[in-house]
Design an enzyme around this catalytic site. Structure first.
Site, PDB file in Angstrom:
ATOM      1  N   GLU A   1       0.806  -1.220   0.000  1.00  0.00           N
ATOM      2  CA  GLU A   1       0.000   0.000   0.000  1.00  0.00           C
ATOM      3  C   GLU A   1       0.837   1.268   0.000  1.00  0.00           C
ATOM      4  O   GLU A   1       0.436   2.294  -0.540  1.00  0.00           O
ATOM      5  CB  GLU A   1      -0.955   0.002   1.208  1.00  0.00           C
ATOM      6  CG  GLU A   1      -2.026  -1.077   1.159  1.00  0.00           C
ATOM      7  CD  GLU A   1      -1.526  -2.457   1.598  1.00  0.00           C
ATOM      8  OE1 GLU A   1      -0.373  -2.556   2.075  1.00  0.00           O
ATOM      9  OE2 GLU A   1      -2.277  -3.428   1.450  1.00  0.00           O
TER      10      GLU A   1
ATOM     11  N   HIS B   1      -9.367  -5.603   9.083  1.00  0.00           N
ATOM     12  CA  HIS B   1     -10.013  -5.338   7.791  1.00  0.00           C
ATOM     13  C   HIS B   1     -11.178  -4.356   7.924  1.00  0.00           C
ATOM     14  O   HIS B   1     -11.749  -3.955   6.921  1.00  0.00           O
ATOM     15  CB  HIS B   1     -10.533  -6.626   7.147  1.00  0.00           C
ATOM     16  CG  HIS B   1      -9.460  -7.416   6.457  1.00  0.00           C
ATOM     17  ND1 HIS B   1      -8.501  -8.104   7.141  1.00  0.00           N
ATOM     18  CD2 HIS B   1      -9.202  -7.612   5.146  1.00  0.00           C
ATOM     19  CE1 HIS B   1      -7.694  -8.712   6.272  1.00  0.00           C
ATOM     20  NE2 HIS B   1      -8.084  -8.420   5.053  1.00  0.00           N
TER      21      HIS B   1
END
Lengths: 321, 331
Positions: free
Chosen positions: A54, A123
Site C-alpha cells: 500500500e 479489515h
C-alpha cells in the site's frame, strides 16, 4: 432514471471519467483482475494491478498526481491505509502547502469500511476522522448509489487528494441513479427527509438507520429531519446549522469511534454556532473505543441501529414531556 | 556470484572537457559556500536549523551535470546541492531558508522541503524514503506521456533502510519506469552510523536483488560521478528502465545545525576531510594547468559575491503576511 447497485454506480463513474479524461488511470491490488470491463476498454496502461504494498501504491499515486495525472487507487480495506498514510497525509496533504502551491495532487484513494463482513479489526476500521484531521485532504463517504457515482466523479475531477470511503455493506444496495453526467459536489450535505422537530445526522450506512428512525418517530408524531453528510471534509456546516436552528434538537450517528470522531465536530459546531437554538443536549451515537471484533453479532452491535437513533431522539423530548 | 553493483566501478577519468570541469568546480564551491552560510546564519540566530550535505557536493554536481534540461529531480532534506547544481538562485534559496516570501516556496518550506518546479526539482520530501515512493509516480507519468525525460531520485543510505526502497525499485523494474536512483551513501543516518543500521556493506548489494543495472562510484570524485551518471542517464533514457547508482561519500557536518558531532569517530572524519571533493578537483585542475591560482581566486570571489548578493536579497525580502498561514492548502 436507471436502477444501479452501488458497485455498478462506482464502475460507471470510473468508466465515464476515464472516457472523459485520458489523464485518469486506476491502479491497486487486483484492480485489473476485478475490473475487467475497464481493463478491456482502457487497456493495461491505465488499469493496473500492483504488488500488495500500500505504501508504494499511494506514493506512486502522489508522484503521478504531482505530474498532472489523475490516479484513482483502490486500497481495498481502510486499515490498510495505515501503510499508505505517509504518502497520503505527509506527501499529498502537505507538499502543496510546503511548496508554496507549486503542486496539486488530484488523486482519489478508494477504500472499504464499515460493519457487514465480520472480518475483524484489521479489515474493518472506520478511520475516516484520521483523514478529516489532516490538512490538504478531502473526505467523502456516500450512502446511496447516486451519491457514490456523483461523488466519485466529482472526486476524480477535484484537484485535491480525496479519500473515498465505501461502506462495504452498501455495495449491493440498489437505487436510482440519474442518467448522464451527474455530479455531486464535494462539501454538500443532502437533506433526506424534511422535518421540524429533531435533526438526525449520519453518513454512510447510518443514514439508513436515521431514515428508519425517522419513520418510527413519525409514528409518535415527531417530524425528524434527516441529513446525510456524505462529504465529511469539506463539511457542509451551513446545512447542519440551518437544520439545528430549525429543530433545536440534534442526534448525530456514525460507526466510527466517538472520541474525536466526526460526530464530535458536528456537536461542537451546534454548540458553538447554534447554542441559543438548542432545546436539549446534543446526543452522539458512535462505535465503542474498541477494535472491531471478528464476530458478526458483536460487529453489528457497534453500529448505531435505527432503534438506538430513535431512542436517542425520543430522549431529547423527555425534558419537555 | 557476480555482483553488478561492484562489477561496474567508475574510476577517475580524464576525458571530461575542461569547461565542464570548471563549471562543476564553481558549482561545488557555490554549494559549499551556500551551506556554510546557512549554518552560520543558524549559529547567529538568523535562520532555523538546517541539514547540510557538506562533503557531498561532487554527487550533486556530477549527477546534475549529466542530466538534460527536461529531466526531473526528486530529493530530500539535504537538497541544497541538488537545487543549486540545477541552477537555483542563491538569493531565493536563502530567502526560503529565512522564511521570506521571495523564496522558492514563498517561505513556507524553510530549508528542508525546497522544491522548484521551474527547475525540474519536482518534489522534495523530508520523510526519509518518501522520495523513493513518490519517484515511481513521476516515472509513471513520464512513461505514460512517452516523454524523453527521465526522473532522478536522490536518497541516502538511511532511506535505503526503509521498506519504500525495495517497494520503489520493485515497482520501477516491474513497470519499466525511467528512473535513475542515486543513493548518496554518506555513511550517516541522522545520528547513527551506517554500520550500526545496515547489515549489508553497501546499498548496491540490496539494489542488485532487483532486475536493473547497478553501478557504484567514488562520490568524492566529481569527474567519476559525472561519468557514471552520464552513462546511467543515457541508459535510462534509451532503455526507459530504472538504473541504480550508489555514490560512496561522507557527510562532513552533523545531522543538522547545530550539531557538535561528538558521536563521530575523529579519525574517520579526518580521513574523509582529507578526501574533500572540492579540494581534490581544485588540486587536479591546478596541477593540470587547467586552472591558475589567479583564476581560482576569481572563482572564489565570484561565488562569495553571489552568496553576499543572495543574502542581501534574502535579508531585504519581506516575511509572508500572516494570512498566508492558511493559503495554498487546497488547489
Amino acid at each position: 432514471m436507471q436502477q444501479l447497485t452501488v458497485n455498478d454506480a462506482v464502475s460507471q463513474a470510473l468508466a465515464e471519467e476515464m472516457r472523459r479524461d485520458a489523464k485518469v488511470l486506476m491502479f491497486g491490488e487486483g484492480v485489473a483482475t476485478k475490473r475487467h470491463d475497464l481493463l478491456a476498454e482502457f487497456g493495461p496502461e491505465r488499469i493496473r494491478n500492483t504488488p500488495l504494498a500500500e505504501g508504494i501504491i499511494a506514493g506512486t499515486a502522489v508522484g503521478a498526481a504531482a505530474m498532472g495525472l489523475r490516479p484513482v487507487v483502490d486500497l481495498l480495506f481502510a486499515p490498510f491505509l495505515c501503510y499508505a498514510m505517509d504518502a497520503i497525509v505527509n506527501s499529498a496533504g502537505k507538499l502543496r502547502y510546503l511548496s508554496g502551491g507549486q503542486f496539486a495532487f488530484p488523486l482519489v484513494v478508494m477504500t472499504q469500511t464499515g460493519a457487514g463482513w465480520g472480518v475483524g479489526a484489521q479489515h474493518n476500521h472506520n478511520l475516516e476522522a484520521w483523514f478529516v484531521h489532516s490538512p490538504g485532504l478531502k473526505v467523502v463517504m456516500p450512502s446511496n448509489p447516486a451519491d457514490f457515482k456523483g461523488l466519485l466523479k466529482a472526486a476524480i475531477r477535484d484537484d485535491n487528494p480525496v479519500l473515498f470511503f465505501s461502506d462495504l455493506s452498501l455495495g449491493y444496495q440498489a437505487g436510482e441513479v440519474p442518467d448522464g453526467d451527474c455530479l455531486v459536489p464535494l462539501g454538500s450535505a443532502a437533506t433526506r427527509r424534511v422535518g421540524g422537530d429533531v435533526t438526525l445526522i449520519g453518513y454512510g450506512k447510518t443514514v439508513a438507520a436515521c431514515l428508519q428512525a425517522s419513520d418510527r418517530l413519525a409514528e409518535r408524531g415527531i417530524a425528524a429531519e434527516v441529513i446525510d453528510l456524505r462529504s465529511l471534509k469539506p463539511l457542509d456546516e451551513a446545512a447542519i446549522l440551518a437544520s439545528v436552528r430549525k429543530t433545536g434538537r440534534l442526534v448525530v450517528a456514525h460507526e466510527a469511534g466517538r472520541l474525536c470522531g466526526v460526530g464530535a465536530e458536528v456537536a461542537a459546531l451546534a454548540a458553538e454556532h447554534a447554542f441559543a437554538a438548542l432545546k436539549a443536549p446534543v446526543i452522539r451515537l458512535a462505535g465503542p473505543d474498541a477494535p472491531t471484533p471478528g464476530n458478526i453479532v458483536l460487529e453489528q452491535a457497534g453500529a448505531p441501529s435505527a432503534d438506538a437513533v430513535a431512542a436517542a431522539a425520543l430522549k431529547l423530548f423527555e425534558s419537555i414531556a | 556470484m557476480s555482483n553488478p553493483a561492484r562489477d561496474k566501478e567508475y574510476r577517475m577519468e580524464s576525458n571530461t572537457d575542461n569547461t565542464t570541469l570548471l563549471a562543476m568546480l564553481e558549482s561545488m564551491l557555490r554549494i559549499r559556500a551556500y551551506e556554510e552560510k546557512a549554518a552560520a546564519l543558524q549559529a547567529q540566530g538568523q535562520a532555523p536549523g538546517t541539514c547540510t550535505a557538506v562533503g557531498q557536493e561532487a554527487v550533486a554536481v556530477g549527477v546534475v551535470q549529466a542530466l538534460a534540461a527536461d529531466d526531473l529531480i526528486l530529493t530530500n532534506h539535504r537538497s541544497a546541492g541538488h537545487l543549486l547544481a540545477r541552477g537555483a538562485d542563491t538569493g531565493r534559496m536563502l530567502a526560503e531558508v529565512m522564511g521570506k516570501s521571495t523564496g522558492y516556496c514563498k517561505g513556507k518550506s524553510g530549508s528542508l522541503h525546497i522544491s522548484a518546479k521551474e527547475l525540474g526539482v519536482v518534489l522534495t520530501s523530508t520523510i526519509v524514503g518518501a522520495e523513493l515512493s513518490l519517484a515511481t509516480g513521476v516515472g509513471l507519468a513520464l512513461a505514460m506521456e512517452r516523454s524523453a525525460a527521465i526522473a532522478v531520485c536522490f536518497f541516502g543510505d538511511g532511506a535505503a533502510c526503509e521498506g519504500a526502497f525495495h517497494e520503489s525499485l520493485n515497482l520501477a523494474a516491474l513497470w519499466r519506469l525511467p528512473i535513475l536512483y542515486v543513493c548518496e551513501n554518506n555513511q550517516w543516518q541522522a545520528f547513527v552510523h551506517r554500520r550500526e543500521a545496515m547489515a549489508a556493506e553497501s546499498v548496491g548489494d540490496w539494489a542488485a536483488a532487483h532486475p536493473m543495472p547497478c553501478a557504484s562510484v567514488d562520490g568524492n570524485d566529481a569527474e567519476a560521478v559525472y561519468a557514471a551518471a552520464a552513462a546511467a542517464a543515457a541508459q535510462v533514457r534509451s532503455s526507459r528502465q530504472p538504473y541504480f547508482l550508489e555514490a560512496r561519500t561522507y557527510r562532513l557536518r552533523g545531522h543538522y545545525e547545530p550539531d557538535d558531532q561528538h558521536y563521530v569517530d575523529a579519525k574517520e572524519l579526518a580521513g574523509w576531510r582529507g578526501r574533500d571533493p572540492i579540494a581534490a578537483l581544485q588540486a587536479r585542475l591546478l596541477a593540470q594547468g587547467v586552472l591558475s591560482a589567479e583564476s581560482l581566486e576569481r572563482l572564489h570571489q565570484r561565488v562569495a559575491a553571489d552568496i553576499d548578493n543572495g543574502l542581501a536579497f534574502a535579508l531585504a525580502s519581506p516575511y509572508p503576511a500572516a494570512e498566508e498561514l492558511a493559503t495554498d492548502v487546497y488547489a
